[in-house]
Design a protein around this motif. Structure first.
Motif, PDB file in Angstrom:
ATOM      1  N   ARG A 244       0.865  -1.195   0.000  1.00  0.00           N
ATOM      2  CA  ARG A 244       0.000   0.000   0.000  1.00  0.00           C
ATOM      3  C   ARG A 244       0.897   1.240   0.000  1.00  0.00           C
ATOM      4  O   ARG A 244       2.090   1.155   0.329  1.00  0.00           O
ATOM      5  N   PHE A 245       0.287   2.383  -0.339  1.00  0.00           N
ATOM      6  CA  PHE A 245       1.066   3.611  -0.384  1.00  0.00           C
ATOM      7  C   PHE A 245       1.050   4.313   0.967  1.00  0.00           C
ATOM      8  O   PHE A 245       0.003   4.635   1.512  1.00  0.00           O
ATOM      9  N   ASP A 246       2.214   4.505   1.510  1.00  0.00           N
ATOM     10  CA  ASP A 246       2.449   5.344   2.686  1.00  0.00           C
ATOM     11  C   ASP A 246       3.670   6.175   2.324  1.00  0.00           C
ATOM     12  O   ASP A 246       4.720   5.621   1.972  1.00  0.00           O
ATOM     13  N   LEU A 247       3.556   7.509   2.364  1.00  0.00           N
ATOM     14  CA  LEU A 247       4.594   8.356   1.797  1.00  0.00           C
ATOM     15  C   LEU A 247       5.966   8.090   2.399  1.00  0.00           C
ATOM     16  O   LEU A 247       6.944   7.942   1.670  1.00  0.00           O
ATOM     17  N   ALA A 248       6.048   8.008   3.715  1.00  0.00           N
ATOM     18  CA  ALA A 248       7.350   7.793   4.344  1.00  0.00           C
ATOM     19  C   ALA A 248       7.953   6.458   3.902  1.00  0.00           C
ATOM     20  O   ALA A 248       9.132   6.379   3.527  1.00  0.00           O
ATOM     21  N   PHE A 250       7.144   4.709   1.240  1.00  0.00           N
ATOM     22  CA  PHE A 250       7.394   4.783  -0.197  1.00  0.00           C
ATOM     23  C   PHE A 250       8.736   5.466  -0.473  1.00  0.00           C
ATOM     24  O   PHE A 250       9.551   4.984  -1.274  1.00  0.00           O
ATOM     25  N   LEU A 251       8.995   6.583   0.206  1.00  0.00           N
ATOM     26  CA  LEU A 251      10.252   7.303  -0.004  1.00  0.00           C
ATOM     27  C   LEU A 251      11.450   6.481   0.475  1.00  0.00           C
ATOM     28  O   LEU A 251      12.509   6.492  -0.163  1.00  0.00           O
ATOM     29  N   ASP A 252      11.291   5.782   1.593  1.00  0.00           N
ATOM     30  CA  ASP A 252      12.387   4.940   2.086  1.00  0.00           C
ATOM     31  C   ASP A 252      12.773   3.887   1.062  1.00  0.00           C
ATOM     32  O   ASP A 252      13.959   3.632   0.823  1.00  0.00           O
ATOM     33  N   VAL A 253      11.771   3.259   0.448  1.00  0.00           N
ATOM     34  CA  VAL A 253      12.047   2.226  -0.548  1.00  0.00           C
ATOM     35  C   VAL A 253      12.577   2.847  -1.834  1.00  0.00           C
ATOM     36  O   VAL A 253      13.548   2.359  -2.431  1.00  0.00           O
ATOM     37  N   LEU A 254      11.951   3.923  -2.264  1.00  0.00           N
ATOM     38  CA  LEU A 254      12.333   4.566  -3.513  1.00  0.00           C
ATOM     39  C   LEU A 254      13.804   4.982  -3.506  1.00  0.00           C
ATOM     40  O   LEU A 254      14.519   4.816  -4.502  1.00  0.00           O
ATOM     41  N   ALA A 271       2.680  14.507  -4.064  1.00  0.00           N
ATOM     42  CA  ALA A 271       3.443  14.393  -2.810  1.00  0.00           C
ATOM     43  C   ALA A 271       4.923  14.644  -3.054  1.00  0.00           C
ATOM     44  O   ALA A 271       5.597  15.322  -2.257  1.00  0.00           O
ATOM     45  N   LEU A 272       5.460  14.118  -4.137  1.00  0.00           N
ATOM     46  CA  LEU A 272       6.870  14.335  -4.446  1.00  0.00           C
ATOM     47  C   LEU A 272       7.163  15.809  -4.708  1.00  0.00           C
ATOM     48  O   LEU A 272       8.252  16.300  -4.416  1.00  0.00           O
ATOM     49  N   ALA A 273       6.176  16.521  -5.243  1.00  0.00           N
ATOM     50  CA  ALA A 273       6.380  17.931  -5.565  1.00  0.00           C
ATOM     51  C   ALA A 273       6.279  18.832  -4.348  1.00  0.00           C
ATOM     52  O   ALA A 273       6.958  19.871  -4.291  1.00  0.00           O
ATOM     53  N   LYS A 274       5.493  18.432  -3.330  1.00  0.00           N
ATOM     54  CA  LYS A 274       5.162  19.386  -2.274  1.00  0.00           C
ATOM     55  C   LYS A 274       5.463  18.947  -0.852  1.00  0.00           C
ATOM     56  O   LYS A 274       5.619  19.799   0.027  1.00  0.00           O
TER      57      LYS A 274
END
Length: 530
Positions: A244-248, A250-254, A271-274
């Motif tokens: 599932r998408f969770d920003l934190a 997602f960013l850790d994996v990305l 989210a990536l933009a702001k």
């Protein structure tokens, strides 16, 4: 007529599972699927063996060629295994939105005549509430009183099922879509449709065994299935799976797992933009973000590029197209806002909705598409099929588009009324039906409105019943009450996100809601409850 700039390709003649897994055994220990949270890995050799063993287990469980197996689950390592094993056993797979309510699930299982269901333990209460005629429910994880996909693999280990007959014209996938209008319908995608589209996208996109692709978009979405499971695994790349998408997270994996490519939807781009959590991250491993499932404003794509240094490009398609039709060709930089160029073996027309004639070059018209990826039709609905696919094989997308002098396509609007909220399909009519059950609502209409970030959200225009109020201090019917009422009765992604009150809805002489007038009104409307 606009033809693909790519050279014609030889279309696959093999079944979906064989085509995706071609060469998998020879790739040995190369990672095919990685769980982003635990790090658990399924290698390509293990994947090939698992698919055969689970297919044999499914045959032992009574799954017969030509039957339908449903998958109702979030992304996981075993989601692709379940789908490919079902195909190996000769069954069709109906993909169910993991956010579906019990009512939605029951409707799809009944319409598709699903006989076996894969789910996860957390969704079992919804499955029990839905009921239905499935013979057995299996889990992709573990649950008491239910056999698991691991049990199936063990029962079929060492004796893979003999390949069931799978012709190119046989149904492989049965996702559900509202099409250009109406209630959700089963979209019949054949082995030929899906393998053709995987071949088309593989030719146009650059995906190699060295790539690590992040799977955060849901596999139950045709875009997620064909591009993530199909193109990535066919190409021998590694698929890093997020449930599932969770920003934190997602960013850790990305940024922490050497991801090279990610498929996203516009809300993730926003989210990536702001979002402040993005600051200070190292995005140097990422070569490209590909956005689809809903329109992406060019300004937002540019904001992402400036902030994280990664280009964002768009693709275009729809479930009825297996689902891809347009992508930016590898090595070419698309102009801002373009969805790319037609895939190999794909033809396009732009037709005036009013006259039915092809529009002049540079003018806007409804996008018609013809190619091997066009669906066989809607399950059990010949009339609806004929309304979308004409006798010459052209799929009428319901989307308005234009093409520039260099052959780049731009999607500008929709003829159809469907709302795309974060890539999910939301039917205005369904929400209107719920609204009209509220005793304080005399009339209601729902349209998609675009907020300042370019996201389309459902807005309800409500006519309050006499004495119910609608605005101002002390009113009995408030925007918040309306939104809460709808939220309690629909899946989370279908919720009404804003409400405005009117004295009367704009309607034609025949009584049809004039949605374009409401959208024009929304462009100047105030906040929720105005």
């Amino acid at each position: 007529m606009y033809r693909s700039p790519f050279q014609e390709i030889d279309l696959p003649s093999r079944p979906l599972d064989e085509y995706i897994l071609e060469g998998a055994s020879e790739r040995g220990d190369h990672p095919a699927l990685v769980d982003a949270a635990s790090g658990r890995t399924i290698t390509y050799a293990e994947l090939a063996e698992l698919v055969g063993s689970v297919a044999a287990g499914l045959a032992d469980a009574g799954l017969k060629p030509g039957e339908v197996l449903a998958v109702y689950a979030p992304n996981s390592l075993f989601y692709p295994v379940a789908c490919l094993a079902a195909a190996r056993a000769g069954a069709a797979v109906t993909l169910v939105n993991a956010l579906a309510t019990a009512k939605d699930l029951a409707r799809q299982l009944q319409d598709a005549e699903a006989r076996i269901l894969f789910t996860v333990s957390a969704l079992l209460p919804t499955v029990r509430e839905a009921g239905g005629t499935v013979r057995e429910v299996f889990v992709l994880d573990e649950a008491a009183d239910h056999r698991s996909i691991g049990d199936l693999a063990r029962s079929g280990a060492g004796r893979p099922a003999a390949d069931a007959p799978r012709r190119s014209a046989d149904t492989a996938l049965l996702p559900y879509s509202s099409g250009t209008s109406g209630a959700p319908k089963g979209v019949v995608l054949t082995h030929g449709n899906v393998t053709a589209n995987i071949a088309q996208m593989s030719h146009a996109l650059e995906v190699t065994p060295d790539h690590r692709v992040l799977a955060v978009l849901p596999f139950f979405h045709a875009y997620g299935f064909s591009t993530l499971i199909g193109v990535t695994l066919r190409s021998g790349a590694t698929l890093v799976v997020l449930p599932r998408f969770d920003l934190a997270g997602f960013l850790d994996v990305l940024t922490g797992q050497r991801i090279t490519h990610a498929l996203v939807a516009p809300p993730i781009a926003l989210a990536l933009a702001k979002h402040p959590l993005v600051e200070g991250r190292d995005f140097s491993s990422i070569r490209q973000l590909l956005s689809a499932a809903a329109p992406l404003k060019p300004e937002l794509a540019e904001m992402v590029h400036r902030r994280i240094g990664v280009p964002v490009v768009q693709a275009y398609g729809m479930t009825e197209l297996s689902p891809g039709a347009h992508v930016p060709p590898r090595g070419q930089t698309p102009p801002p806002g373009s969805v790319g160029k037609p895939l190999p073996s794909t033809e396009c027309r732009l037709v005036s909705p009013e006259s039915g004639l092809d529009v002049a070059p540079g003018a806007e018209g409804e996008l018609w598409i013809r190619g091997p990826q066009v669906m066989r039709g809607y399950l059990g609905r010949p009339t609806e099929t004929a309304e979308v696919v004409d006798e010459d094989g052209w799929l009428h997308t319901g989307d308005l588009a234009r093409v520039d002098e260099d052959g780049w396509f731009f999607i500008s609007d929709r003829v159809k009324e469907l709302i795309k909220y974060k890539g999910y399909q939301v039917l205005p009519g369904e929400l209107e039906a719920v609204l009209l059950t509220h005793p304080g609502v005399a009339d209601a209409a729902v349209v998609g409105v675009v907020d300042e970030d370019g996201m389309e959200t459902p807005r309800a225009y409500v006519v309050a019943a006499p004495g119910a109020g609608g605005s101002g201090a002390g009113a009995a019917l408030t925007a918040e009450a309306v939104m809460e009422y709808v939220a309690a009765r629909v899946a989370p992604y279908k919720k009404v996100r804003s409400v405005a009150f009117l004295d009367a809805l704009p309607r034609s002489n025949a009584g049809k809601i004039l949605r374009r007038e409401l959208r024009n009104l929304a462009a100047g409307a105030g906040p929720a409850g105005s």
